[in-house]
Motif scaffolding. Structure first.
Motif, PDB file in Angstrom:
ATOM      1  N   LYS A  97       0.828  -1.210   0.000  1.00 60.59           N
ATOM      2  CA  LYS A  97       0.000   0.000   0.000  1.00 60.59           C
ATOM      3  C   LYS A  97       0.863   1.261   0.000  1.00 60.59           C
ATOM      4  O   LYS A  97       0.601   2.217  -0.741  1.00 60.59           O
ATOM      5  CB  LYS A  97      -0.912  -0.026   1.217  1.00 60.59           C
ATOM      6  N   ASP A  98       1.935   1.235   0.853  1.00 55.79           N
ATOM      7  CA  ASP A  98       2.849   2.394   0.886  1.00 55.79           C
ATOM      8  C   ASP A  98       3.526   2.594  -0.461  1.00 55.79           C
ATOM      9  O   ASP A  98       3.677   3.727  -0.940  1.00 55.79           O
ATOM     10  CB  ASP A  98       3.895   2.195   1.986  1.00 55.79           C
ATOM     11  N   MET A  99       3.945   1.503  -1.055  1.00 59.57           N
ATOM     12  CA  MET A  99       4.576   1.601  -2.363  1.00 59.57           C
ATOM     13  C   MET A  99       3.611   2.178  -3.397  1.00 59.57           C
ATOM     14  O   MET A  99       3.988   3.001  -4.237  1.00 59.57           O
ATOM     15  CB  MET A  99       5.053   0.225  -2.811  1.00 59.57           C
ATOM     16  N   LYS A 100       2.360   1.744  -3.285  1.00 62.64           N
ATOM     17  CA  LYS A 100       1.362   2.269  -4.209  1.00 62.64           C
ATOM     18  C   LYS A 100       1.161   3.770  -4.014  1.00 62.64           C
ATOM     19  O   LYS A 100       1.099   4.545  -4.983  1.00 62.64           O
ATOM     20  CB  LYS A 100       0.056   1.511  -3.988  1.00 62.64           C
ATOM     21  N   ASP A 101       1.076   4.155  -2.705  1.00 62.42           N
ATOM     22  CA  ASP A 101       0.922   5.594  -2.424  1.00 62.42           C
ATOM     23  C   ASP A 101       2.138   6.387  -2.932  1.00 62.42           C
ATOM     24  O   ASP A 101       1.992   7.482  -3.495  1.00 62.42           O
ATOM     25  CB  ASP A 101       0.739   5.805  -0.919  1.00 62.42           C
TER      26      ASP A 101
END
Length: 388
Positions: free
Chosen positions: A77-81
């Motif tokens: 999720k962090d990578m996506k953000d």
């Protein structure tokens, strides 16, 4: 045979005992907690314990896997953000780069336009400069023509000074009588040679509280010259006052002549004759040679070569042309400097502008007049100046 079978059985029994001992030792080595002779119950307990340990290990592994899965999901999720933020930043940077490129293009175009405007302005300035120069030349030409016209007009004029003013006096008759007396002509002939007569207020009359000057317009220049010549021989007297008769000279010519005072004063002091030119300069004689000094530079060169002090001593110095000069050169230079300072103060009071006079002992030339050969200041070399 029976004995052998019994022996074998004994041997087998011993072997079986040894095997049991080995098994026990192996069991004791594997499971030290078990008694030497574990029961099935104990074995079941041990198995249950092992199963419980296995379950706890499995639970721990499942919890760890869940935690790792949650961590990986959070990281995803962090990578996506971060990817979304990077994409937004990239879009913003692209937009800013496009705006910067557009601004740079506009600036380049503005610079090109400014260069074009600058060239047009320079061309316009050059045209204006040429026009101004042509106008200045035209103005100088018109001024010179106007000055020559004024000079020609004033060639037939005279100024009478110290003629007493009386009520209801006829100044024309007074002037005609004076001219007839000087030229020794009949009164009718003198009257025909007088065109106009009128009084004017001057700074001299206001300053010294003298009668107003009288301007006399004559019909011929020869009459003016004759009056001046006869007056220099025998000055006129009118009602007890000595009459002063002066030439009429344009103010611009008088202002230029002031620049030659350092030379004319010295020529007068040495009793050397000189004659003013119409517009500028003078003619003088030195060692039986005539010199036309039609510019200030030529006058200073003449001064530097012939009139400047060469041999200084306590008794002064002797002249090089004719006559004797008793005053000391330094004293004369000081007097000239004082005179120049007075002229400058007078010009400042009246708001006039002229080049600053420099004392004869310490002066400088302009670039175009630094080198002047005084031997070439004769009549032939000055024909062009006289034509101008």
């Amino acid at each position: 045979m029976a004995a052998l079978r019994k022996g074998k059985t004994e041997k087998e029994k011993e072997k079986d005992k040894d095997k049991e001992l080995e098994k026990r030792t192996t069991l004791n080595a594997r499971k030290g907690s078990l008694p030497e002779e574990p029961t099935t119950k104990d074995l079941m307990k041990e198995l249950l314990k092992i199963q419980a340990e296995i379950k706890t290990i499995q639970n721990n592994q499942e919890a760890q896997t869940k935690a790792s899965k949650s961590e990986t999901e959070a990281m995803k999720k962090d990578m996506k953000d971060m990817k979304e933020e990077l994409q937004s930043l990239q879009s913003l940077v692209k937009e800013e780069m496009t705006t910067v490129k557009n601004d740079v293009g506009k600036l380049k175009q503005d610079n090109i336009d400014l260069i074009k405007d600058n060239t047009t302005i320079k061309n316009h300035q050059e045209m204006v400069r040429k026009k101004v120069k042509s106008f200045e030349e035209l103005i100088d030409k018109v001024q010179s023509q106007q000055e020559m016209m004024e000079i020609r007009e004033k060639e037939t004029q005279l100024r009478f000074r110290n003629v007493i003013e009386e009520e209801e006096d006829n100044i024309r008759e007074v002037i005609v009588d004076m001219i007839a007396q000087l030229t020794k002509k009949k009164r009718t002939d003198a009257e025909t040679e007088v065109d106009r007569v009128f009084r004017i207020q001057t700074t001299h009359s206001r300053k010294f509280k003298t009668p107003k000057d009288i301007i006399v317009q004559l019909t011929k220049k020869n009459t003016r010259d004759e009056i001046l010549r006869e007056h220099s021989k025998s000055p006129l007297q009118y009602k007890g006052n000595r009459i002063v008769i002066l030439k009429q000279i344009p103010i611009s010519v008088l202002e230029r002549r002031r620049n030659y005072n350092f030379l004319t004063d010295e020529l007068k002091r040495r009793n050397l004759r000189f004659k003013w030119e119409k517009r500028e300069g003078l003619v003088t004689t030195w060692n039986e040679n005539k010199y036309w000094l039609t510019s200030e530079a030529k006058a200073r060169a003449f001064w530097d070569k012939y009139l400047k002090k060469k041999n200084e001593n306590k008794q002064g110095y002797e002249e090089e042309g004719r006559g004797k000069c008793t005053p000391h050169h330094n004293d004369y230079a000081d007097s000239v400097t004082k005179r120049l300072n007075l002229l400058e103060e007078e010009d400042n009071e009246k708001g006039r502008k002229r080049p600053r006079e420099i004392s004869p002992g310490n002066y400088t030339f302009q670039k175009e007049t630094t080198k002047i050969d005084i031997d070439h200041l004769d009549k032939k070399s000055d024909n062009d100046d006289k034509k101008n």
